[in-house]
Design a protein around this motif. Structure first.
Motif, PDB file in Angstrom:
ATOM      1  N   GLN A   1      33.209  97.536  31.343  1.00 31.89           N
ATOM      2  CA  GLN A   1      32.485  96.381  31.849  1.00 31.89           C
ATOM      3  C   GLN A   1      33.282  95.117  31.598  1.00 31.89           C
ATOM      4  O   GLN A   1      33.939  94.967  30.567  1.00 31.89           O
ATOM      5  CB  GLN A   1      31.116  96.281  31.165  1.00 31.89           C
ATOM      6  CG  GLN A   1      30.233  95.155  31.633  1.00 31.89           C
ATOM      7  CD  GLN A   1      28.904  95.142  30.893  1.00 31.89           C
ATOM      8  OE1 GLN A   1      28.567  96.106  30.212  1.00 31.89           O
ATOM      9  NE2 GLN A   1      28.172  94.053  31.024  1.00 31.89           N
ATOM     10  N   VAL A   2      33.254  94.187  32.567  1.00 27.94           N
ATOM     11  CA  VAL A   2      33.963  92.923  32.423  1.00 27.94           C
ATOM     12  C   VAL A   2      33.510  92.223  31.140  1.00 27.94           C
ATOM     13  O   VAL A   2      32.311  92.143  30.847  1.00 27.94           O
ATOM     14  CB  VAL A   2      33.704  92.016  33.641  1.00 27.94           C
ATOM     15  CG1 VAL A   2      34.352  90.651  33.432  1.00 27.94           C
ATOM     16  CG2 VAL A   2      34.247  92.665  34.902  1.00 27.94           C
ATOM     17  N   GLY A   3      34.478  91.761  30.379  1.00 34.63           N
ATOM     18  CA  GLY A   3      34.180  91.104  29.111  1.00 34.63           C
ATOM     19  C   GLY A   3      34.128  92.055  27.943  1.00 34.63           C
ATOM     20  O   GLY A   3      33.990  91.630  26.795  1.00 34.63           O
ATOM     21  N   GLY A   4      34.249  93.347  28.233  1.00 34.98           N
ATOM     22  CA  GLY A   4      34.179  94.342  27.168  1.00 34.98           C
ATOM     23  C   GLY A   4      35.493  95.082  27.009  1.00 34.98           C
ATOM     24  O   GLY A   4      36.573  94.529  27.166  1.00 34.98           O
ATOM     25  N   GLY A   5      35.393  96.335  26.706  1.00 32.37           N
ATOM     26  CA  GLY A   5      36.537  97.187  26.431  1.00 32.37           C
ATOM     27  C   GLY A   5      36.118  98.253  25.431  1.00 32.37           C
ATOM     28  O   GLY A   5      35.110  98.098  24.728  1.00 32.37           O
TER      29      GLY A   5
ATOM     30  N   ILE B   1      41.047 100.794  26.321  1.00 35.92           N
ATOM     31  CA  ILE B   1      40.725 100.577  27.727  1.00 35.92           C
ATOM     32  C   ILE B   1      40.266  99.133  27.922  1.00 35.92           C
ATOM     33  O   ILE B   1      39.289  98.694  27.303  1.00 35.92           O
ATOM     34  CB  ILE B   1      39.636 101.540  28.222  1.00 35.92           C
ATOM     35  CG1 ILE B   1      40.029 103.005  27.934  1.00 35.92           C
ATOM     36  CG2 ILE B   1      39.349 101.316  29.699  1.00 35.92           C
ATOM     37  CD1 ILE B   1      41.272 103.471  28.643  1.00 35.92           C
ATOM     38  N   THR B   2      40.966  98.395  28.767  1.00 31.97           N
ATOM     39  CA  THR B   2      40.628  97.010  29.083  1.00 31.97           C
ATOM     40  C   THR B   2      40.133  96.937  30.519  1.00 31.97           C
ATOM     41  O   THR B   2      40.758  97.530  31.412  1.00 31.97           O
ATOM     42  CB  THR B   2      41.859  96.097  28.919  1.00 31.97           C
ATOM     43  OG1 THR B   2      42.327  96.177  27.571  1.00 31.97           O
ATOM     44  CG2 THR B   2      41.533  94.662  29.263  1.00 31.97           C
ATOM     45  N   PRO B   3      39.040  96.255  30.781  1.00 35.93           N
ATOM     46  CA  PRO B   3      38.529  96.191  32.153  1.00 35.93           C
ATOM     47  C   PRO B   3      39.482  95.443  33.077  1.00 35.93           C
ATOM     48  O   PRO B   3      40.002  94.384  32.716  1.00 35.93           O
ATOM     49  CB  PRO B   3      37.202  95.447  32.010  1.00 35.93           C
ATOM     50  CG  PRO B   3      37.333  94.659  30.749  1.00 35.93           C
ATOM     51  CD  PRO B   3      38.192  95.490  29.841  1.00 35.93           C
ATOM     52  N   LEU B   4      39.713  95.999  34.269  1.00 33.46           N
ATOM     53  CA  LEU B   4      40.545  95.347  35.265  1.00 33.46           C
ATOM     54  C   LEU B   4      39.724  94.522  36.252  1.00 33.46           C
ATOM     55  O   LEU B   4      40.223  93.565  36.826  1.00 33.46           O
ATOM     56  CB  LEU B   4      41.346  96.393  36.057  1.00 33.46           C
ATOM     57  CG  LEU B   4      42.396  97.199  35.285  1.00 33.46           C
ATOM     58  CD1 LEU B   4      43.070  98.184  36.233  1.00 33.46           C
ATOM     59  CD2 LEU B   4      43.425  96.293  34.644  1.00 33.46           C
TER      60      LEU B   4
END
Length: 544
Positions: A199-203, A53-56
């Motif tokens: 969260q942005v910058g995470g995954g 899962i990559t943050p959009l």
């Protein structure tokens, strides 16, 4: 996909054991990952270790460009559950780097109503700062009605169990029951759809996902719908010069509203993605693309013999905030066109390349939007040339509102497209939206006809692109307006498509957005119960 085993909990999950609390009496669990579609899920990538899962960082924005609501994705084309009683969902969430990971269980999928996301009942479980955060939406507000945090020290591979029983949702982590929240009717519709965000910058990685109890796994519906010889599309295609009949289509009702899906496939042979190809949806972060929803609409269209009119590449609304603030606007615009039109090349028939560039208040007749401010009027020919390079076979349109009427707006549009043609710009046609919200918006069919003919003289095609008519209860007037414009399109050789901006008031863009419960509009040929109005009969009469 095959998943390796790293923990005893994971072993139990893959073996079919549930981590739900004792006493739940659930049936053996069923795997929701292996053999199911997670490849057509924005921000998700199936790997050997699970679904990555990559943050959009995807948001619905206001017309002015402010972030209004987060718009995380759901797996529309993947598996969902039919539930009839108590059930459990077990997930193995691999969370690294101290970032947050969210798994959302939607009782009903959210719906996008032009610049507003209507939140419907759902439960979101997140690993946030080492704790388990549970939030519940009841369908009565954009905001969660209840949010609680449980546990501590959660990191790495976190085995999470979510069980619904007795009007409560109980959560566990690592086999230990942590607490409960009220269900608030989240699953009263009898369905569960899955979403995930980060969260942005995470995954993070969803390593395992199973369901147990009164839960039946259902995959994406069959897209092909039963044709009808008495439908709008059948009548229009049987004309001496066939005309396409189209509608804007919303992706979430297409999968969770069977009646909507049936009408869409039966009545129309042209499909415009209502939102899912707009910049804020398809490139929410720079270089991060979310094509899954648009791809799904293309698949539905193909299954039903529908042409896709893709909407839209360049506009000054529906933009992600990064696009507005980027200093290199020309590069941003051209890169976006190349990536998006290139992705769909060969699978869509047409593009709205430039949307709503006109503004009669300015001396040159153009909206002095962010693209104009960066490049002047040159942004328009540059956009068309870039679109032609990205998809040489697509028919390229400029789409505008209010130009079916006579006046400065029409005059400025005609002057613009005449110059574009003279300059060899690859523009093929003009979309005339035909939004009729007030009495002053209504245009006599003969005025509209003159404009269609004037564009024909320039070698341009025309499509009625977004027609809707607010009736105020006067369905006879509404029927007359729809039928009158359709008659012009039927008669004029360069009018290729008669399209409306949605077809049912249940999901119409003239709804009173931001309101719970939803106050629907009355601008479309089917009412909120998906029953045809006089406008539908009047259009059939014109086609007969």
């Amino acid at each position: 996909m095959r998943l390796g085993i790293r923990t005893a909990v994971w072993t139990a999950l893959l073996a079919g054991a549930s981590l739900a609390p004792p006493g739940a009496a659930y049936a053996a669990s069923a795997d929701l990952l292996a053999g199911h579609d997670w490849a057509h899920f924005s921000g998700a990538e199936p790997t050997a270790a699970g679904v990555k899962i990559t943050p959009l960082d995807r948001w619905v924005t206001t017309p002015e460009g402010k972030r209004l609501q987060p718009n995380p994705p759901a797996n529309l084309a993947g598996p969902h559950l039919d539930v009839s009683g108590d059930f459990g969902v077990d997930a193995l969430m691999s969370v690294t780097g101290g970032k947050s990971a969210y798994l959302q269980l939607y009782g009903r999928l959210p719906v996008i109503y032009d610049e507003w996301r209507q939140e419907r009942p759902s439960v979101r479980v997140g690993v946030v700062g080492g704790k388990l955060e549970v939030a519940v939406w009841d369908g009565g507000s954009d905001k969660a009605v209840e949010t609680r945090t449980f546990g501590s020290g959660l990191a790495g591979d976190v085995a999470v169990s979510i069980s619904r029983s007795g009007g409560k949702v109980t959560v566990s982590a690592g086999g230990k029951q942590l607490g409960s929240v009220g269900e608030h009717g989240a699953f009263s519709a009898g369905t569960v759809w899955f979403g995930a965000d980060a969260q942005v910058g995470g995954g993070w990685t969803l390593r395992a996902l199973t369901a147990s109890g009164s839960a039946k796994i259902v995959d994406a519906p069959a897209w092909a719908q039963q044709p009808s010889s008495t439908s709008l599309r059948a009548k229009a295609s049987a004309l001496p010069r066939p005309v396409r009949v189209g509608s804007a289509i919303a992706s979430t009702p297409l999968v969770d509203d069977a009646a909507y899906r049936t009408i869409a496939g039966r009545e129309f042979d042209a499909l415009t993605p209502e939102n899912d190809m707009k910049p804020e949806f398809v490139q929410p972060s720079r270089g991060v693309f979310a094509f899954a929803e648009g791809d799904m609409l293309v698949d539905f269209a193909r299954a039903n013999g529908m042409a896709v009119h893709a909407h839209t590449l360049v506009w000054f609304e529906a933009l992600p905030t990064w696009m507005r603030s980027a200093p290199d606007k020309k590069t941003v615009m051209l890169d976006h066109i190349k990536a998006v039109a290139g992705h769909f090349a060969g699978r869509v028939a047409e593009w709205d390349v430039v949307n709503e560039p006109m503004n009669e208040d300015n001396s040159d007749g153009l909206e002095h939007n962010l693209w104009y401010q960066a490049m002047g009027v040159a942004y328009i020919p540059q956009a068309f040339r870039a679109a032609r390079a990205a998809d040489p076979a697509a028919t390229l349109y400029l789409n505008e509102y209010g130009v079916e009427q006579s006046g400065p707006r029409w005059d400025a549009l005609y002057k613009l497209v005449k110059q574009l043609k003279a300059d060899g710009v690859p523009i093929d046609g003009v979309g005339m939206q035909n939004h009729e919200y007030e009495k002053g918006d209504r245009t006599p069919p003969e005025t509209f006809r003159k404009h269609v003919q004037a564009l024909a003289a320039l070698g341009l095609k025309v499509r009625v692109s977004e027609m809707d008519v607010v009736s105020g209860g006067d369905t006879t007037m509404q029927a007359k307006e729809f039928a009158g414009k359709l008659a012009v399109c039927r008669d004029e050789p360069n009018c290729t498509t008669f399209g409306m901006w949605g077809f049912t008031d249940r999901y119409g863009s003239t709804a009173d957005i931001g309101q719970y419960p939803l106050a629907v509009g009355d601008a479309l040929p089917w009412d909120q119960n998906l029953k045809p109005k006089k406008a539908y009969s009047a259009m059939l009469a014109e086609l007969n």
